[in-house]
Design a protein around this motif. Structure first.
Motif, PDB file in Angstrom:
ATOM      1  N   UNK A 170     -11.702   9.258 -30.040  1.00  0.00           N
ATOM      2  CA  UNK A 170     -12.230   9.720 -31.338  1.00  0.00           C
ATOM      3  C   UNK A 170     -12.348  11.237 -31.459  1.00  0.00           C
ATOM      4  N   UNK A 171     -11.657  11.972 -30.630  1.00  0.00           N
ATOM      5  CA  UNK A 171     -11.673  13.438 -30.719  1.00  0.00           C
ATOM      6  C   UNK A 171     -10.376  13.927 -31.348  1.00  0.00           C
ATOM      7  N   UNK A 209     -18.158  12.057  -7.813  1.00  0.00           N
ATOM      8  CA  UNK A 209     -16.835  11.720  -8.334  1.00  0.00           C
ATOM      9  C   UNK A 209     -16.876  11.488  -9.841  1.00  0.00           C
ATOM     10  N   UNK A 210     -17.930  10.824 -10.320  1.00  0.00           N
ATOM     11  CA  UNK A 210     -18.037  10.566 -11.764  1.00  0.00           C
ATOM     12  C   UNK A 210     -18.216  11.862 -12.543  1.00  0.00           C
ATOM     13  N   UNK A 211     -18.986  12.785 -12.019  1.00  0.00           N
ATOM     14  CA  UNK A 211     -19.157  14.086 -12.676  1.00  0.00           C
ATOM     15  C   UNK A 211     -17.852  14.854 -12.702  1.00  0.00           C
ATOM     16  N   UNK A 212     -17.105  14.829 -11.622  1.00  0.00           N
ATOM     17  CA  UNK A 212     -15.827  15.541 -11.562  1.00  0.00           C
ATOM     18  C   UNK A 212     -14.830  14.959 -12.560  1.00  0.00           C
ATOM     19  N   UNK A 213     -14.761  13.634 -12.639  1.00  0.00           N
ATOM     20  CA  UNK A 213     -13.835  12.989 -13.582  1.00  0.00           C
ATOM     21  C   UNK A 213     -14.235  13.293 -15.022  1.00  0.00           C
ATOM     22  N   UNK A 214     -15.535  13.348 -15.312  1.00  0.00           N
ATOM     23  CA  UNK A 214     -15.986  13.683 -16.664  1.00  0.00           C
ATOM     24  C   UNK A 214     -15.591  15.100 -17.047  1.00  0.00           C
ATOM     25  N   UNK A 251     -12.565  18.347 -20.673  1.00  0.00           N
ATOM     26  CA  UNK A 251     -11.763  19.579 -20.788  1.00  0.00           C
ATOM     27  C   UNK A 251     -10.369  19.271 -21.339  1.00  0.00           C
ATOM     28  N   UNK A 252      -9.797  18.156 -20.920  1.00  0.00           N
ATOM     29  CA  UNK A 252      -8.442  17.823 -21.379  1.00  0.00           C
ATOM     30  C   UNK A 252      -8.429  17.457 -22.853  1.00  0.00           C
TER      31      UNK A 252
END
Length: 450
Positions: free
Chosen positions: A166-167, A435-440, A445-446
């Protein structure tokens, strides 16, 4: 001048009844050349089936729009519904009359005049408002300029790219073309460029905000020829706050809830299993609900699908983590039970002086229990030495290939051997959130900046 306008309107009404009845007060001392022409005079010899400047230069038609509302934007049908005020201006030399005034006539008299055959090519459904009468406006200026305005509600197709939903940012168009007159007959242009479009700046939409818009002049090429085309481009930015509260926050909370099991004892099998299964099923329901407002058949993966897939992976990973931890705990507990059994029998042998033989679960050879632990260790070492010697002798007979396979299997088994199963939960308490913070960070950002 007011008398003249009143005279003209009276003539318009009497013309529709097929007659002309004027009092002597309207004519007064003015002769026929000083009066504004009546509709009857303008229509004398007028052929509404022929365009102005027939067999001459093309008619220049200026257009402007007022966007009254954009009622609905559907991702499922890939369209939007808008109500617009369409205004068209062109000059018809057959309608020139003296003076500097303009005359507004009844919209029902449009059937007596030539009008452009403008249509919306991407329209799926459209209608002209007719309450209380047809919403048309005809205004004729003294130089022959005709203003034709009407109010239309149309459902117009809009090809959407939902990859970043939705972005996402959608660019929709509103196209106006001539149906039968080609570029040799009519020419379209915006009367004031980008200022020809009004109303988009003040629109308030449910899920979108109008980011920008601009107009362009183009041509439509078909097999029958080239036709004039005007295009309004407007960009819509979706408001992501609703989806953050509706989907993203619940999915994040479900992931965090699945981490609670890391702080529960591994012996509490029902509690940890219940948390894992419940979060997996809830996440599945959330994923299915997020797709109800989207097309069922898509050839692309949306941003919300990616995020829900990430959350589902972490939740399922927490459930698998407990399965692994429980497996190694049971394995480690079996080894500890064996050691306790050996120590118990060792103590019993020290008490009565006997030397029984106990079959070990991890070896096919009996182990003689002596009076001291040192003897047990020495006997075990001798037994291991004999076993290793026998294994090497056997392996040498079977060949080097089988020996290398066994050595590789032992090394692989040693890698997956866990000495303390409780360390799995201890490391998971740090590894999963990190790991969850890094993936977020990578995800936002993408999809927000790329």
């Amino acid at each position: 001048m007011c008398v003249h306008l009143h005279t003209l309107m009276t003539l318009c009404l009497t013309f529709t009844q097929g007659g002309c009845m004027y009092s002597s007060n309207h004519w007064g001392e003015l002769n026929d050349s000083q009066l504004q022409p009546t509709i009857q005079k303008l229509m004398k010899g007028y052929n509404r089936y022929l365009r102005p400047n027939f067999n001459g230069d093309p008619v220049e038609i200026g257009m402007s729009l007022d966007i009254a509302s954009i009622d609905a934007i559907s991702e499922i049908n890939m369209d939007y519904t808008a109500t617009i005020f369409l205004r068209q201006r062109w000059r018809d030399s057959r309608l020139v009359f003296p003076g500097n005034e303009s005359v507004s006539v009844d919209g029902r008299l449009v059937s007596l005049l030539w009008i452009p055959d403008t249509f919306i090519p991407d329209s799926k459904r459209s209608f002209l408002h007719d309450v209380t009468v047809e919403n048309r406006l005809i205004r004729i200026f003294s130089n022959g300029t005709v203003l034709y305005a009407l109010r239309i509600t149309a459902t117009i197709a809009c090809n959407m790219d939902l990859t970043k939903y939705p972005m996402d940012r959608q660019v929709c168009t509103l196209q106006l073309e001539s149906w039968g007159y080609n570029l040799q007959d009519v020419v379209f242009y915006w009367t004031r460029g980008n200022d020809s479009v009004k109303g988009l700046d003040i629109l308030r939409l449910a899920q979108y905000s109008v980011e920008s818009y601009y107009t362009s002049v183009s041509r439509a090429v078909y097999e029958t020829g080239q036709y004039p085309k005007l295009v309004l481009h407007f960009a819509l930015r979706r408001n992501v706050l609703f989806f953050i509260l509706e989907t993203y926050v619940p999915s994040i909370l479900l992931v965090v809830l699945s981490w609670v099991s890391f702080w529960i004892s591994q012996s509490s099998v029902p509690a940890r299993t219940c948390i894992g299964v419940t979060t997996v099923l809830t996440m599945t329901t959330l994923m299915m609900g997020a797709r109800t407002s989207l097309p069922n058949a898509n050839c692309f993966i949306k941003a919300i699908d990616v995020y829900l897939g990430i959350c589902f992976t972490f939740i399922f990973g927490a459930l698998v983590e407990y399965a692994c931890a429980h497996f190694y705990t049971m394995q480690h507990q079996t080894v500890e039970d064996l050691h306790r059994e050996l120590l118990r029998e060792l103590n019993e042998s020290n008490g009565n002086g006997s030397m029984p033989f106990i079959s070990s679960r991890q070896s096919n050879h009996p182990v003689e229990i002596g009076s001291t632990a040192e003897e047990i260790t020495e006997q075990s070492a001798n037994s291991d030495t004999r076993n290793n010697a026998g294994s090497k002798e056997k392996a040498s007979r079977q060949g080097c290939g089988l020996s290398s396979v066994k050595n590789a299997s032992r090394r692989a088994a040693a890698v997956f051997t866990v000495e303390n199963p409780h360390n799995i939960d201890r490391h998971s308490r740090t590894a999963f959130p990190a790991a969850f913070l890094f993936v977020n960070i990578l995800y936002w950002c993408y999809y927000l900046f790329l």
